[in-house]
Design an enzyme around this catalytic site. Structure first.
Site, PDB file in Angstrom:
ATOM      1  N   ARG A  14       0.813  -1.212   0.000  1.00  0.00           N
ATOM      2  CA  ARG A  14       0.000   0.000   0.000  1.00  0.00           C
ATOM      3  C   ARG A  14       0.851   1.269   0.000  1.00  0.00           C
ATOM      4  NH1 ARG A  14      -5.119  -1.710   3.952  1.00  0.00           N
ATOM      5  NH2 ARG A  14      -4.777  -3.933   3.728  1.00  0.00           N
ATOM      6  N   VAL A  15       2.136   1.110   0.202  1.00  0.00           N
ATOM      7  CA  VAL A  15       3.038   2.271   0.148  1.00  0.00           C
ATOM      8  C   VAL A  15       3.458   2.493  -1.302  1.00  0.00           C
ATOM      9  CG1 VAL A  15       5.329   3.099   0.829  1.00  0.00           C
ATOM     10  CG2 VAL A  15       3.823   2.054   2.509  1.00  0.00           C
TER      11      VAL A  15
END
Lengths: 118, 502
Positions: free
Chosen positions: B365-366
Site C-alpha cells: 500500500r506504500v
C-alpha cells in the site's frame, strides 16, 4: 450458592467479632464439598483481615503491647518470636507486610549485590 | 588475575546505589497453579501487568485482577512452586534491558542470553508494552527497505516504517524471504535487524542463526527466541520484546527491521493463556482482544519525522495459513492491520517459481513512494507485462491457435516469470535487479530460450560487473537512468548477447 453468598455467610458466622463455632458447624452441615471449601477460604480471608501477626526477636513488654493494640485498634494481635530477625519488628497485616528488621535489610543487601554479577 | 582492590571498588560503587525502600511489601500466597498460570490471594495493591517474584526465584506477570484473587502468568517453568508459597510485588512493569552491545546476541524475551555469553551490561530498560507514536510524530514512508528480491523490490516494494505481511502455507519460503531481507541489509549496513522466533523448533532456529553467521548478517542482528518448548507466556511476550529492542535503536535515529516469525503461533500462545485465565472465548476459541494483541504490536512500526530523529521500525509479520485460506480469522485480522501483504502460493512453489510470490494477489500500500526512481522506471512495464501474461496464460492452456502478438506476449511473460526467480540466500543489489528487469522488459531476452534465462542473467551480471562497473555505480545511485546510461546499457547488453551461447 454463589461466591458472594458464601462470602456473606462467612461474614455472618461471627458473634461479637469472634468466630462462632456453633454457627460455623450449622452452616458447614448444609454445604456441599465444593461450597465448604469456598466457605473455609472465605473464613480464612476474613480471619486474616481481622488479625495482625507481629514477629519480634523477643516477646514485647506490656507497655509495647498496649501501644501496638492502640495502633491496630479493632484487630486481634498475635505475637510470634523469631530470634533470626536480630533487631526490629515484622508486622503482617493480611497481605501487607511491614519489614522493619535487620535480617530483612541484610537479605536485601545480599540480593542487590549478587544480582549485579553473572 | 583479578585485582582484589578492583573488586572492593566495584562493590563500593554498587553499594552506593543501594537504598531501595523495601520496608513495606504487599504479599500474596499461591492458591492454585494450572498450566503456567498461578491464582494467588492477597496482592491487593498490585497493578495490571506488574512483575511479581516468587519464593523459588521465578517471576510472573499479573494478567487478571479479580475481586479476591489475582491471576499471574509464569515467566519460566513452574519449578518447585507449590500452594502456599509467598509472592512479592516488584512494582515494575515488564521490560527488557537493551544496549548497543545487544547486536549479534541471541536472547529470550526477558533479555536473558541464550548464546552462552554474559548478560547485556550498561543497558536501558525498554518497556515491552508501550503506546505507539502519535500521528504528529510520524512522517510518510519515503525510504526503501531493499529485500534484495527482484519480485518484491520491483513489484511489491517495502518502505522503512511500513508493515508488510508475509502470508502463505507452511514450507513455501516465508522465513526464507525474511532471512534474505536481513542478509541484504549487509549492503547498506544502516538497518538494525531483529528476528523474533515464536513457537518454532529449536533446530530450525539454530539453522537460521548459523545461516546469519555464515552470511555475516549476525553482527547487525538480534535474535529473540521463544521456541515451542518455552512456556506460552514467553511466546506471548516475544514479539513485544523484539519491538522494544527495535524502539531502542529507533529512538537513536536509526532504522530497524523486525521480523515476527510467526504471529499465528503468537495467537495460539495467547489463546492458551486466555483460556487458562478463564477469559470468555470467542470465534475459534480466541479471546475477544485477539485483534488488539496484534494491532498494538504492529502500530509500533513507524517512520518518525526529523524532529524526533527520523528513525523507523519496519515490521515484517509472518502468518501461516492452513490450506491457502487467507480468509480465516487471524489472517484477515493481520491483513487489515498491515500496509500490504506478500502472498505465497503452493502452486507456484511446486512449479519451480521461487520465491513463490503471487504478484496478482500481493500488494504494497506504500507502493512507489518506497522505490528509487531507477527501479520505478523499469518496474511499471514489468507489472503490466506480468498482468497481461496472467490473463493470457489461461488461453494458452487450451491449445487454441493464437495470433502473433498474443504469442509474443506469452513468450515475454514466460521470460519475465523466469527472471523473477531467485536462489535462496542470494539477494541482489539494486543495480543488478534493474539490469535484469530492464533487459527482459525491453525484449533483449525474447530470442533466448526460457530454460537458459537464469544462466543468461547470471553471466550477464558477471559480464557487466567486470566490463563496466561504473554503470552499476550509476544505477546504484537510485536516479532514473538518463539517455546516455540507457545507451550504455543497450550497448553492453548487445555485446554480451553476441558471446552468450545457449
Amino acid at each position: 450458592m454463589t461466591k458472594k453468598q458464601l462470602k456473606n455467610l462467612a461474614l455472618q458466622s461471627y458473634t461479637k467479632d469472634l468466630l462462632d463455632q456453633k454457627k460455623v458447624e450449622s452452616v458447614a452441615r448444609l454445604l456441599t464439598r465444593f461450597q465448604l471449601k469456598q466457605y473455609i477460604r472465605e473464613l480464612r480471608n476474613s480471619e486474616s483481615q481481622k488479625t495482625i501477626n507481629i514477629v519480634l526477636p523477643h516477646l514485647p513488654a506490656k507497655t509495647d503491647q498496649q501501644m501496638l493494640s492502640r495502633l491496630f485498634a479493632g484487630k486481634r494481635i498475635i505475637y510470634h518470636v523469631d530470634k533470626t530477625l536480630l533487631l526490629g519488628i515484622k508486622i503482617i497485616d493480611n497481605d501487607q507486610v511491614y519489614d522493619l528488621n535487620l535480617k530483612d535489610t541484610l537479605d536485601n543487601l545480599f540480593t542487590f549485590v549478587s544480582s549485579g554479577y553473572d | 588475575m583479578i585485582d582484589s582492590q578492583k573488586i572492593i571498588e566495584q562493590l563500593e560503587n554498587r553499594l552506593m546505589s543501594f537504598g531501595v525502600d523495601k520496608k513495606t511489601q504487599n504479599m500474596g500466597v499461591v492458591e492454585k497453579i494450572t498450566d503456567g498460570v498461578v491464582i494467588a490471594s492477597g496482592l491487593s495493591k498490585c497493578f495490571m501487568g506488574e512483575i511479581v517474584a516468587f519464593g523459588n526465584g521465578n517471576y510472573g506477570t499479573v494478567l487478571n485482577l479479580d475481586e479476591d484473587t489475582v491471576s499471574i502468568i509464569l515467566l519460566g517453568k513452574e519449578g518447585k512452586l507449590k500452594e502456599g508459597d509467598g509472592i512479592k510485588r516488584t512494582g515494575k512493569l515488564l521490560s527488557i534491558d537493551v544496549a548497543d552491545t545487544i547486536l549479534g546476541r541471541v536472547i529470550d524475551p526477558l533479555g536473558s542470553p541464550l548464546d552462552a555469553r554474559p548478560k547485556i551490561k550498561g543497558a536501558r530498560a525498554m518497556p515491552l508494552e508501550r503506546i505507539a507514536a502519535g500521528v504528529v510524530e510520524r512522517e510518510p514512508v519515503n525510504t526503501p527497505l531493499k529485500t534484495g528480491l527482484k519480485a518484491i523490490d520491483a513489484i511489491i516494494p517495502i518502505g522503512r516504517g511500513q508493515r508488510e505481511l508475509i502470508i502463505g502455507d507452511r514450507g513455501l519460503g516465508k522465513t526464507a524471504i525474511a532471512i534474505d531481507t536481513i542478509i541484504n541489509q549487509r549492503v547498506s549496513n544502516d538497518v538494525i535487524c531483529v528476528y523474533v522466533a515464536i513457537g518454532q523448533k529449536q533446530s530450525t532456529i539454530a539453522q537460521i542463526i548459523d545461516r546469519l553467521k555464515e552470511e555475516q548478517a549476525l553482527p547487525y542482528t538480534v535474535v529473540v527466541v521463544a521456541s515451542s518448548s518455552d512456556p506460552a507466556s514467553l511466546q506471548y511476550l516475544a514479539p513485544y520484546a523484539g519491538c522494544a529492542i527495535a524502539e531502542y535503536f529507533m529512538e537513536k535515529g536509526k532504522d530497524a527491521l523486525v521480523i515476527y516469525d510467526d504471529l499465528t503461533k503468537h495467537a495460539w500462545a495467547y489463546r492458551q493463556l486466555s483460556l487458562v485465565l478463564r477469559r470468555p472465548a470467542g470465534r475459534e476459541a480466541y479471546p475477544g482482544d485477539i485483534f488488539y494483541l496484534h494491532s498494538r504490536l504492529l502500530e509500533r512500526a513507524v517512520k518518525l519525522n526529523k524532529k524526533h530523529k527520523g528513525g523507523s521500525i519496519t515490521a515484517l509479520p509472518i502468518i501461516e495459513t492452513q490450506a491457502n485460506d487467507i480468509s480465516a480469522y487471524i489472517p484477515t485480522n493481520v491483513i487489515s492491520i498491515t500496509d500490504g501483504q506478500i502472498y505465497l502460493e503452493p502452486d507456484l512453489f511446486y512449479s519451480g517459481i521461487r520465491p513463490a510470490v503471487n504478484v496478482g494477489r500481493s500488494v504494497s500500500r506504500v507502493g512507489g513512494a518506497a522505490q528509487t526512481s531507477a527501479i520505478k522506471s523499469v518496474s511499471g512495464k514489468l507489472r503490466l507485462e506480468l498482468a497481461q501474461y496472467r490473463e493470457l496464460a489461461v488461453f494458452a492452456q487450451f491449445g487454441s491457435e493464437l495470433d502473433a502478438t498474443t504469442m509474443a506476449l506469452l513468450e515475454r511473460g514466460k521470460r519475465t516469470t523466469e527472471i523473477l526467480k531467485q536462489l535462496q540466500y542470494q539477494p541482489l543489489k539494486e543495480s543488478l535487479q534493474i539490469l535484469s528487469i530492464w533487459s527482459v522488459t525491453n525484449g533483449f531476452l525474447d530470442d533466448i530460450p526460457v530454460e537458459s534465462t537464469q544462466r543468461f542473467e547470471k553471466e550477464y551480471h558477471e559480464f557487466v560487473s567486470s566490463r563496466n562497473p561504473k554503470l552499476l555505480e550509476t544505477l546504484e545511485t537510485g536516479e532514473k537512468p538518463s539517455e546516455p546510461t540507457v545507451t550504455q546499457m543497450e550497448k553492453i547488453t548487445r555485446e554480451f548477447k553476441k558471446i552468450f551461447s545457449f
